[in-house]
Write a protein that holds these residues in place. Sequence first.
Motif, PDB file in Angstrom:
ATOM      1  N   LYS A  10       0.829  -1.208   0.000  1.00 59.42           N
ATOM      2  CA  LYS A  10       0.000   0.000   0.000  1.00 59.42           C
ATOM      3  C   LYS A  10       0.861   1.254   0.000  1.00 59.42           C
ATOM      4  O   LYS A  10       0.558   2.219  -0.696  1.00 59.42           O
ATOM      5  CB  LYS A  10      -0.947  -0.003   1.200  1.00 59.42           C
ATOM      6  CG  LYS A  10      -2.117  -0.921   1.033  1.00 59.42           C
ATOM      7  CD  LYS A  10      -3.047  -0.884   2.224  1.00 59.42           C
ATOM      8  CE  LYS A  10      -4.158  -1.900   2.049  1.00 59.42           C
ATOM      9  NZ  LYS A  10      -5.022  -1.962   3.226  1.00 59.42           N
ATOM     10  N   SER A  11       1.936   1.243   0.773  1.00 59.47           N
ATOM     11  CA  SER A  11       2.783   2.435   0.822  1.00 59.47           C
ATOM     12  C   SER A  11       3.529   2.642  -0.496  1.00 59.47           C
ATOM     13  O   SER A  11       3.791   3.763  -0.897  1.00 59.47           O
ATOM     14  CB  SER A  11       3.768   2.350   1.982  1.00 59.47           C
ATOM     15  OG  SER A  11       4.720   1.333   1.755  1.00 59.47           O
ATOM     16  N   SER A  14       0.403   3.433  -3.372  1.00 58.42           N
ATOM     17  CA  SER A  14      -0.666   4.407  -3.114  1.00 58.42           C
ATOM     18  C   SER A  14      -0.524   5.663  -3.967  1.00 58.42           C
ATOM     19  O   SER A  14      -1.500   6.341  -4.257  1.00 58.42           O
ATOM     20  CB  SER A  14      -0.704   4.779  -1.631  1.00 58.42           C
ATOM     21  OG  SER A  14       0.506   5.426  -1.271  1.00 58.42           O
ATOM     22  N   ASP A  15       0.693   5.971  -4.391  1.00 58.21           N
ATOM     23  CA  ASP A  15       0.894   7.181  -5.189  1.00 58.21           C
ATOM     24  C   ASP A  15       0.982   6.900  -6.689  1.00 58.21           C
ATOM     25  O   ASP A  15       1.335   7.775  -7.465  1.00 58.21           O
ATOM     26  CB  ASP A  15       2.144   7.923  -4.714  1.00 58.21           C
ATOM     27  CG  ASP A  15       3.410   7.091  -4.843  1.00 58.21           C
ATOM     28  OD1 ASP A  15       3.305   5.871  -5.027  1.00 58.21           O
ATOM     29  OD2 ASP A  15       4.500   7.676  -4.770  1.00 58.21           O
TER      30      ASP A  15
END
Length: 87
Positions: A10-11, A14-15
């Motif tokens: 996710k980290s 996410s971008d």
Amino acid sequence: MSKEVDKMAKSRYSDLPKPIGYLKRAAIDAYMMHNEELRYVIEGNECVSINSGVVKYRISRSGVDGTGGGDWSSELFISRWILDGER
């Protein structure tokens, strides 16, 4: 272990929508710029087709997120027929 992997994924991802949007816009711009029949140039938020110094068509560009755009306009007399269905 799987919760830790999920957090990392996710980290990391996410971008992703932001650079994907830039890539979409760049791909659309490249396609429009290399259209040999109409020869578009980019003017701000529009792609403009110019022939012998006369603007033929304007097409709005997509946003920086790669969405939207594609609105067509022209100063040619036939554009009213195309846009409004008038004859």
